[in-house]
Scaffold this active site. Structure first.
Site, short mmCIF file in Angstrom:
data_model
loop_
_atom_site.label_atom_id
_atom_site.label_comp_id
_atom_site.label_asym_id
_atom_site.label_seq_id
_atom_site.Cartn_x
_atom_site.Cartn_y
_atom_site.Cartn_z
N ASP A 271 3.42 9.72 -0.51
CA ASP A 271 2.28 8.94 -0.03
C ASP A 271 2.00 7.84 -1.05
O ASP A 271 2.04 8.12 -2.26
CB ASP A 271 1.05 9.85 0.10
CG ASP A 271 0.15 9.46 1.25
OD1 ASP A 271 0.13 8.26 1.57
OD2 ASP A 271 -0.53 10.33 1.81
N HIS B 204 0.82 -1.22 0.00
CA HIS B 204 0.00 0.00 0.00
C HIS B 204 0.85 1.27 0.00
O HIS B 204 0.36 2.34 -0.30
CB HIS B 204 -0.92 0.01 1.23
CG HIS B 204 -2.00 -1.04 1.14
ND1 HIS B 204 -3.30 -0.75 0.83
CD2 HIS B 204 -1.96 -2.39 1.30
CE1 HIS B 204 -4.03 -1.85 0.81
NE2 HIS B 204 -3.22 -2.86 1.10
#
Ligand code: G6P
Length: 471
Positions: free
Chosen positions: A370, A162
């Site tokens: 991110d 992720h």
């Protein structure tokens, strides 16, 4: 032991404990995120979720949650310190996010990482049916695919990261880099958020392990491991429905009133993490207040920062710095009853979150790095009337898809200030066109589409998905 044909393995179980009215401890499905994505699939088949329930000591035996079996993996206090807080969140996390904080390397942490990954692999081997599909999630468990393949070569194993996967120059720092790569290569399919990450991984497999590798396939002895980009998403329809509810709309109006009915509301909502660029954003905002480009009477900033990983030193230092800076800015620019920044660290329920999204004319999501950033996607989904400007960092995975956002480089202070002003001053037509395009994208690329595309690539014999095709 109950066996399942679909097993999800993640560091955390998809549940929160809460206290029922009679005082008993209740476990509920946690809102949002991975669990909502997978739930429609999981409840169709005997499915198990293997994970940690939080806390230390013996693993609690948990009831099924909405038809999904919960298989808990215990962590001791040493495991928590050395695996979760240590190797996962003070070695891998900073390294994978461009080393914006210095990664720490300790041999004791690596031992804990191996030991905990082994425990997860064993727990998974026990609950998986012969030939089951197993989907391992995220950086806490990178050794699990390899360990599990040794225990259960019959399984179909997927791994999804992720967070970003760093360029070789950074990854090469890791003292146990070869073992980590080999661990991931135990999978049949390795999914990343962005194509660049798959490229980085292929380069490393070739450079460190000498394997034949392209950005799609890596040869490992007699197997082929496939790699690729599968950008994760959100339950778009669920967020849109929530944000459109009359009580949420009324709550948003009330919030705006409580904020002093300003012309413009800017919202930032982050986990308190040094990767999120909170300090850079506060600095830019403070300079805009100082120059008079932004006035406290017209514009308010709501900064929500959810405390996270609170025992890790770098997170404690960050919180102190942010709170000092918010205090300074409010002291310098606020007035009685009119703070420059509304700063909140409390948890919100989903309806309150949706109301906050609806009240925000500008959503500022400016991380330094991110993997994806689902807050940016949730904001877009919540703007059911096609208004609202998304200010988004080029360094968030979401920027690859939401390129109609107002994109900024958060390291460039002047660029960040200009970006904030552009988003604040944008006309309704420009804002509307951009928001419509982004909403349209998210309706087509929601979390179900993500889970389906990953699982159909993993399960290329089609046995699992044929059974689930009605979902
Ligand atoms: C990131 C990670 C997740 C993690 C989440 C919250 O999004 O990719 O795996 O669960 O942060 O962090 P925490 O340390 O509280 O699990």
């Amino acid at each position: 032991m109950r066996q399942s044909s679909l097993v999800v393995v993640a560091n955390r179980l998809p549940i929160d404990d809460s206290v029922a009215p009679d005082g008993a401890c209740e476990w509920r499905r946690s809102p949002g995120g991975l669990v909502s994505a997978l739930h429609p699939l999981l409840r169709q088949t005997p499915a198990t979720w293997v994970g940690w329930a939080g806390g230390t000591g013996p693993a609690p035996v948990l009831p099924d949650v909405d038809g999904v079996h919960m298989q808990t993996v215990p962590l001791s206090a040493d495991d928590l310190r050395d695996h979760y807080e240590g190797f996962a969140n003070a070695t891998l996390w900073p390294l994978y996010h461009d080393a914006v904080e210095q990664p720490e390397y300790h041999r004791r942490w690596w031992e804990a990482y191996q030991r905990v990954n082994q425990r997860f692999a064993e727990a998974t081997a026990e609950v998986a049916d012969p030939g089951a599909v197993v989907w391992v999630q995220d950086y806490h468990l990178q050794l699990v695919p390899g360990l599990l393949r040794e225990l259960r070569p019959d399984l179909r194993i997927g791994f999804f990261l992720h967070v970003p996967f760093p360029p070789p120059e950074l990854f090469m720092q890791l003292p146990r880099r070869a073992e980590l790569l080999r661990g991931m290569l135990g999978a049949d399919l390795i999914g990343f958020q962005r194509a660049q990450a798959a490229h980085n991984f292929a380069q490393l497999a070739s450079k460190v392990l000498g394997l034949p590798a392209t950005d799609r396939r890596i040869g490992v002895q007699d197997r082929v491991v496939r790699i690729g980009a599968y950008p994760v998403s959100i339950d778009t329809a669920e967020m849109a429905a929530l944000a459109g509810r009359p009580d949420v709309t009324a709550r948003a109006r009330r919030l705006r009133h409580d904020l002093g009915d300003p012309e413009r509301v800017i919202l930032s909502l982050d986990r308190m993490d040094y990767t999120k660029g909170i300090e850079q954003r506060l600095k830019a905002y403070s300079e805009l207040l100082a120059s008079g480009d932004v006035k406290v009477r017209d514009t308010v900033l709501v900064q929500v920062a959810m405390p996270s990983r609170e025992r890790v030193g770098q997170y404690q230092i960050l919180r102190e710095r942010i709170e000092r800076e918010v205090g300074r800015i409010n002291g310098e620019f606020g007035r009685v009853g009119e703070p420059a920044i509304h700063y909140l660290t409390q948890p919100f329920d989903r309806a309150e979150l949706a109301a906050l999204y609806r009240v925000a004319d500008v959503m500022a999501v400016t991380p330094l790095r991110d993997g994806m950033n689902l807050v940016a996607k949730e904001y877009v989904a919540a703007r059911v009337d096609d208004t609202g400007a998304l200010l988004l960092s080029e360094f968030a995975g979401a920027a690859a898809e939401l390129d109609q956002a107002y994109l900024v480089n958060p390291h460039d202070l002047e660029g960040l200030k200009q970006g904030i002003l552009s988003a604040l001053r944008a006309g309704p037509d420009d804002v509307g066109d951009r928001m419509r395009a982004m909403r349209d994208h998210l309706h087509r690329h929601d979390i179900r589409a993500w889970a389906r595309s990953y699982l159909s690539a993993l399960d290329d014999t089609g046995s699992l998905l044929t059974r689930l095709s009605s979902t």
